[in-house]
Design a protein around this motif. Structure first.
Motif, PDB file in Angstrom:
ATOM      1  N   ASP A 136       5.068 -89.525   4.156  1.00 38.35           N
ATOM      2  CA  ASP A 136       5.994 -89.982   5.181  1.00 38.35           C
ATOM      3  C   ASP A 136       6.730 -88.776   5.757  1.00 38.35           C
ATOM      4  O   ASP A 136       7.056 -87.819   5.038  1.00 38.35           O
ATOM      5  N   GLY A 160      13.005 -88.207  15.397  1.00 33.56           N
ATOM      6  CA  GLY A 160      13.656 -89.448  14.995  1.00 33.56           C
ATOM      7  C   GLY A 160      12.709 -90.609  14.770  1.00 33.56           C
ATOM      8  O   GLY A 160      13.152 -91.716  14.462  1.00 33.56           O
ATOM      9  N   ARG A 173       9.811 -92.460  12.622  1.00 37.56           N
ATOM     10  CA  ARG A 173       9.263 -92.493  11.265  1.00 37.56           C
ATOM     11  C   ARG A 173       7.747 -92.601  11.326  1.00 37.56           C
ATOM     12  O   ARG A 173       7.187 -93.557  11.874  1.00 37.56           O
ATOM     13  N   GLU A 180       9.148 -87.411   9.618  1.00 41.33           N
ATOM     14  CA  GLU A 180       9.875 -87.816  10.820  1.00 41.33           C
ATOM     15  C   GLU A 180       9.677 -86.772  11.904  1.00 41.33           C
ATOM     16  O   GLU A 180       9.735 -85.569  11.653  1.00 41.33           O
TER      17      GLU A 180
END
Length: 419
Positions: free
Chosen positions: A303, A308, A310, A305
């Motif tokens: 995961d 901003g 995801r 970013e």
């Protein structure tokens, strides 16, 4: 779900881009997508859902992010669902540095890099001038030509094939195979990949038996040593990559540059009057209309970013180099949407960024500078023979460029000096 909630979620729905209809007008389409934000959810032409990175700063961040890798393992289910083919070692560019992460990428790049050094590029310049002069000599008496067929395609393919040691008689086949290979996954693409690999495998055997003074012979000899620096599958994938990256990108760089000059003839006149601007102008052409419209896909290993947004493990990310380059900050008071061959130091990511920055960038820059300068000098009244809106563009894939460029000019005798 009420109407208000549906309206609020609509911006998150994937936008369909990179269809053949959109490709012809992709700079405008991508600019409109960029206006919604630097990272957008899209669906690629093959149906694969992906995150599109559209801004200059986020493109640089994505291209160097340690969790955005070429290893497709986290994304296998999504890829299989749309029939997306990841090229395995020994097929297409599989096994080449384009499809690898460190440390294998580092090892392969180190082996190939000397052939594309600035010094080696300077040594090739004279030969590029000779090839350019010969192609323009053949065009000159006719007064009309398809600039792609007569000039922008044969120049780079001749250069890269000579560098690799591919016989002249086989170069038209290479052009056809690479054109098919760069399309969307299809029977033609798979057949082209098999043809490229089969040919290179046979050529490697010939180079082993009778090495010559060329890059493929050097790489073949390295693959035959016992230190494991280059496997046979890596050798084949690397050779296929060099043929594709060494000519298709430059074909379209020159083609896009000429379209930009046909749109802004006063800029062509300026380059004729001030030929010392040509090298700087090539950077502007790269910024305005990159021949590589999108990077190879990255796959999220964890995961992360971006801007901003995801991005989850297994998500697919495509960096749109052309749009990101047009988004790059420029000198104050300049209009990034306008061609300006005097633009001071235009910034772009047309050759990528980070460890996968294009190895052949010095060669592409040199070929484009020689080709564009020679064309403008040789044919002062060079003009497009069809309306700009009638041009046909590459319909699928990561490349952007005109398929044909019908032009007219005053016929001229052979042997006119182009330097």
């Amino acid at each position: 779900m009420n109407r208000t909630t549906m309206r609020e979620t609509e911006p998150d729905r994937p936008a369909l881009i990179f269809t053949p209809e959109v490709k012809a007008d992709s700079p405008r389409v991508l600019a409109e997508l960029r206006a919604r934000g630097p990272v957008q959810r899209v669906r690629l032409g093959n149906g694969l859902a992906a995150w599109a990175v559209l801004s200059y700063e986020e493109a640089r961040a994505a291209l160097t992010h340690p969790d955005l890798r070429h290893d497709p393992t986290p994304s296998e289910k999504a890829l299989e669902a749309v029939g997306y083919t990841v090229h395995k070692p020994g097929h297409g560019v599989g096994g080449s540095m384009l499809q690898l992460d460190p440390p294998d990428h580092t090892r392969l790049r180190r082996l190939v890099a000397p052939a594309f050094s600035p010094r080696r590029t300077r040594l090739l310049t004279e030969r590029v001038h000779e090839i350019t002069a010969g192609l323009l000599d053949a065009m000159a008496p006719r007064g009309e030509a398809d600039l792609v067929e007569a000039f922008t395609a044969p120049l780079p393919v001749t250069v890269i094939c000579e560098l690799l040691g591919i016989p002249a008689a086989d170069r038209d086949s290479f052009r056809r195979w690479t054109g098919d290979f760069l399309g969307l996954p299809s029977d033609r693409q798979r057949a082209a990949g098999l043809s490229l690999n089969g040919y290179v495998a046979e050529l490697v055997e010939r180079k082993l038996a009778e090495p010559a003074d060329d890059l493929l012979s050097d790489l073949t000899l390295q693959s035959s040593t016992q230190d494991g620096r280059l496997s046979r599958a890596e050798l084949i994938g690397t050779a296929v990559l060099l043929v594709i990256a060494g000519h298709d990108t430059t074909v379209n760089l020159i083609g896009n540059a000429m379209v930009a000059l046909f749109r802004a003839p006063h800029q062509a006149d300026l380059l004729r009057a001030r030929p010392e601007l040509v090298e700087q102008a090539v950077e502007e052409f790269l910024r305005l209309d990159s021949s590589v419209e999108a990077s190879t896909l990255r796959f999220a290993a964890n995961d992360l970013e971006l801007a901003g947004v995801r991005i989850r493990r297994g998500d697919v990310v495509a960096v749109y180099l052309g749009q990101a380059s047009r988004d790059a900050p420029q000198a104050e008071g300049t209009d990034p949407a306008v061609l300006d061959v005097t633009r001071p130091g235009p910034r772009h990511v047309a050759f990528g960024h980070g460890i996968h920055h294009c190895l052949g960038a010095p060669l592409a820059r040199m070929e484009a500078s020689v080709a564009i300068g020679a064309l403008l000098r040789r044919f002062p009244d060079l003009r497009l023979a069809v309306p700009l809106d009638d041009l046909c563009w590459i319909p699928v894939g990561m490349m952007r460029g005109p398929l044909e460029l019908p032009v007219r000019f005053t016929p001229r005798p052979h042997g006119t000096t182009v330097r």
